[in-house]
Design an enzyme around this catalytic site. Structure first.
Site, PDB file in Angstrom:
ATOM      1  N   HIS A  71       0.830  -1.213   0.000  1.00 22.41           N
ATOM      2  CA  HIS A  71       0.000   0.000   0.000  1.00 22.41           C
ATOM      3  C   HIS A  71       0.862   1.260   0.000  1.00 22.41           C
ATOM      4  O   HIS A  71       1.169   1.836   1.050  1.00 22.41           O
ATOM      5  CB  HIS A  71      -0.879  -0.052   1.261  1.00 22.41           C
ATOM      6  CG  HIS A  71      -2.041   0.880   1.233  1.00 22.41           C
ATOM      7  ND1 HIS A  71      -3.297   0.521   1.690  1.00 22.41           N
ATOM      8  CD2 HIS A  71      -2.161   2.154   0.823  1.00 22.41           C
ATOM      9  CE1 HIS A  71      -4.114   1.538   1.557  1.00 22.41           C
ATOM     10  NE2 HIS A  71      -3.451   2.550   1.044  1.00 22.41           N
ATOM     11  N   LEU A  74       2.392   6.637  -4.807  1.00 22.24           N
ATOM     12  CA  LEU A  74       3.579   7.206  -5.479  1.00 22.24           C
ATOM     13  C   LEU A  74       3.281   8.533  -6.185  1.00 22.24           C
ATOM     14  O   LEU A  74       4.201   9.228  -6.599  1.00 22.24           O
ATOM     15  CB  LEU A  74       4.165   6.198  -6.469  1.00 22.24           C
ATOM     16  CG  LEU A  74       4.834   4.960  -5.834  1.00 22.24           C
ATOM     17  CD1 LEU A  74       5.372   4.020  -6.901  1.00 22.24           C
ATOM     18  CD2 LEU A  74       5.944   5.364  -4.883  1.00 22.24           C
ATOM     19  N   HIS A 192     -10.894  -0.165   0.907  1.00 22.06           N
ATOM     20  CA  HIS A 192     -10.815   0.925   1.883  1.00 22.06           C
ATOM     21  C   HIS A 192     -12.187   0.948   2.573  1.00 22.06           C
ATOM     22  O   HIS A 192     -13.150   1.504   2.033  1.00 22.06           O
ATOM     23  CB  HIS A 192     -10.531   2.252   1.165  1.00 22.06           C
ATOM     24  CG  HIS A 192     -10.462   3.428   2.076  1.00 22.06           C
ATOM     25  ND1 HIS A 192      -9.422   4.329   2.046  1.00 22.06           N
ATOM     26  CD2 HIS A 192     -11.290   3.875   3.049  1.00 22.06           C
ATOM     27  CE1 HIS A 192      -9.622   5.265   2.948  1.00 22.06           C
ATOM     28  NE2 HIS A 192     -10.765   5.006   3.566  1.00 22.06           N
ATOM     29  N   HIS A 246      -5.621  -1.227   5.579  1.00 23.08           N
ATOM     30  CA  HIS A 246      -5.469  -0.414   6.806  1.00 23.08           C
ATOM     31  C   HIS A 246      -6.578  -0.594   7.854  1.00 23.08           C
ATOM     32  O   HIS A 246      -7.304   0.349   8.177  1.00 23.08           O
ATOM     33  CB  HIS A 246      -5.263   1.068   6.490  1.00 23.08           C
ATOM     34  CG  HIS A 246      -6.109   1.684   5.415  1.00 23.08           C
ATOM     35  ND1 HIS A 246      -7.478   1.519   5.343  1.00 23.08           N
ATOM     36  CD2 HIS A 246      -5.769   2.490   4.374  1.00 23.08           C
ATOM     37  CE1 HIS A 246      -7.940   2.209   4.306  1.00 23.08           C
ATOM     38  NE2 HIS A 246      -6.923   2.782   3.693  1.00 23.08           N
ATOM     39  N   ASP A 319       0.788   2.496   3.768  1.00 24.47           N
ATOM     40  CA  ASP A 319      -0.085   3.602   3.349  1.00 24.47           C
ATOM     41  C   ASP A 319       0.731   4.903   3.237  1.00 24.47           C
ATOM     42  O   ASP A 319       0.257   5.988   3.604  1.00 24.47           O
ATOM     43  CB  ASP A 319      -1.280   3.785   4.281  1.00 24.47           C
ATOM     44  CG  ASP A 319      -2.409   4.571   3.625  1.00 24.47           C
ATOM     45  OD1 ASP A 319      -2.256   5.024   2.478  1.00 24.47           O
ATOM     46  OD2 ASP A 319      -3.470   4.756   4.280  1.00 24.47           O
TER      47      ASP A 319
HETATM   48  O1  DOR Z   1      -4.604   9.009   4.701  1.00 21.60           O
HETATM   49  C1  DOR Z   1      -4.816   8.589   3.581  1.00 21.60           C
HETATM   50  N1  DOR Z   1      -4.227   9.126   2.506  1.00 21.60           N
HETATM   51  N2  DOR Z   1      -5.678   7.587   3.425  1.00 21.60           N
HETATM   52  C2  DOR Z   1      -6.062   7.172   2.218  1.00 21.60           C
HETATM   53  O2  DOR Z   1      -6.855   6.256   2.152  1.00 21.60           O
HETATM   54  C3  DOR Z   1      -5.581   7.848   1.001  1.00 21.60           C
HETATM   55  C4  DOR Z   1      -4.287   8.474   1.249  1.00 21.60           C
HETATM   56  C5  DOR Z   1      -3.882   9.426   0.142  1.00 21.60           C
HETATM   57  O3  DOR Z   1      -4.001   9.089  -1.026  1.00 21.60           O
HETATM   58  O4  DOR Z   1      -3.394  10.503   0.485  1.00 21.60           O
END
Ligand code: DOR
Length: 442
Positions: A71, A74, A192, A246, A319
């Site tokens: 997870h 990028l 999610h 998560h 994440d």
């Molecule tokens: O905190 C998060 N940021 N949770 C997510 O599910 C997406 C991610 C993001 O893309 O910034």
């Protein structure tokens, strides 16, 4: 451990690497000889057998299979000001990773074969870790129409993990169809889990005593749990594979434990931050702690650690969510969700889980299980002869104070800045090539 020495005559080539005296997965001490990107021998290797090899002295270090992150965000294409495939790959390598799954919530979204191939090719070009694109479940992450799941799978990128991460596939009918569709080729839906109605569109943290006191709109753990419960029933109904991204609450853990006891094909991941940080950190209104799912109370954190230790939660996933300053440095309610994670994950997990959680356990949850879940052949090994040489060498005793300025990520939303953590990735080897040496990119 003493595996027989196989043919080491080929070590007389410039493509050989000898790692001496490492504790293999925290167990026996051995040398590892890598030739042409493959583990050629493990055991006591006489110096002359490895003549010509580059040597890494790994005395006192733990050798792990290269870490695999299920997870990672990028940000390329679309938000190259926050991270690119190159800079994210660098952060991954510094963190000990040899493979990352790149989430689909880019701009444009990874919802076609071409988009997946583009990310895949950028990863190959960066050449620091295996970059495996995650495909979107629905077109544009809109939650309505299935994306090109089959075409993405059959593409050069070979996508097997699909996720609308950042958004929940909230329509039960769409989720059912997605599970049915990926079953045909052994794919998995990484969900999610967040009911949009229970969560609300303006909430920014966990709903509870702290949010009430701070006057911040929050959403309760049950917004996650109702989706986890629904999805395990859909996985059972479709006889397909569900991965819960998560996991952040004790209630979700209970549901996953129950589903696994019934033989439902579900796996789950937890982030390093949900293993250590709690909701009371919001007292200072610092947006670095704003993340989705939100930081939860201590009782959830303890349940997550127990679930990781007993195998209910299969994997740690970062994440890693880089954000540019102008998106993150706002009033708490307006800031973007997300925090950096790749460079600090291993040390945070070690710090959170303590010594009872062995290095073999860390290899299981940060390399072997993630590789299995994502179907990444050649990753997540056991450091046995014949495997591709993806390795991480860790100083288990190092005490490190994290400094956000040291990060090789393009972004600085690092919640670990100023904290002390235990253990340090010193060297990373991807496909037999040293990508990180003494903690620095090679
Ligand atoms: O905190 C998060 N940021 N949770 C997510 O599910 C997406 C991610 C993001 O893309 O910034």
């Amino acid at each position: 451990m003493s595996a027989p020495l196989t043919d080491t005559t080929s070590a007389n080539t410039p493509n050989a690497l000898l790692i001496t005296g490492a504790s293999i997965l925290g167990g026996d001490v051995a040398d590892v000889l890598v030739v042409d990107g493959v583990i050629a021998a493990v055991g006591e290797i006489p110096a002359d057998a490895a003549a010509g090899a580059e040597v890494i002295d790994a005395a006192g270090l733990v050798a792990l299979p290269g870490l695999v992150d299920l997870h990672t965000h990028l940000r390329e294409p679309g938000r190259e000001d926050a991270e690119t495939v190159v800079t994210g790959s660098r952060a991954a390598a510094v963190g000990g990773y040899t493979a990352v799954l790149a989430m689909a919530n880019t701009n444009p979204v990874t919802d076609t074969a071409e988009a997946a191939e583009r990310v895949f090719d950028l990863g190959v070009k960066a050449g620091l870790v295996q970059v495996q694109p995650v495909g979107a479940v629905t077109k544009g992450l809109a939650g309505e129409e299935l994306a090109e799941l089959g075409l993405m799978h059959r593409s050069r990128a070979g996508v097997t993990v699909f996720s609308d991460d950042g958004k929940c596939v909230h329509d039960s009918r769409v989720m059912r169809r997605a599970l049915e569709y990926v079953k045909a080729f052994g794919g998995v839906i990484s969900q999610h889990s967040q009911d949009p109605h229970l969560a609300g569109s303006t909430s920014c943290c966990h709903e509870g005593e702290v949010s009430g006191r701070l006057g911040l709109p929050g959403w309760p753990g049950v917004a996650e749990e109702v989706i986890v419960a629904r999805d395990v029933m859909l996985a059972r109904h479709t006889n397909s594979r569900l991965h819960v991204a998560h996991v952040s609450t004790a209630g979700s853990v209970e549901i996953i434990r129950w589903a696994k006891s019934l033989g439902i094909d579900v796996t789950a991941e937890v982030t390093p931050h949900h293993l250590l940080l709690t909701t009371d950190l919001l007292e200072g209104y610092d947006p670095v702690y704003k993340v989705n799912p939100p930081l939860r109370p201590a009782e959830d954190v303890l349940a997550l650690r127990a679930a990781l230790a007993d195998g209910t939660i299969d994997a740690v996933a970062t994440d890693h969510a880089p954000h540019a300053r102008h998106d993150k440095e706002h009033a708490f309610v307006d800031a973007a969700f997300g925090m950096l994670g790749l460079e600090t994950a291993l040390a945070v997990v070690r710090t959170a889980m303590g010594d009872d959680f062995t290095w073999a356990d860390i290899a299981r949850v940060m390399s072997q299980n993630p590789a299995k879940i994502a179907g990444l052949a050649g990753q997540g090994g056991t450091l046995a002869v014949g495997e591709p040489a993806h390795l991480t060498l860790v100083d288990p005793e190092a005490e490190v104070t994290v400094d956000r300025a040291d990060s090789v990520s393009l972004s600085r939303n690092n919640p670990w800045h100023g904290r002390s953590v235990v253990s340090r990735v010193l060297h990373t080897i991807y496909n037999g090539t040293v990508t990180v040496r003494d903690g620095k990119l090679d």
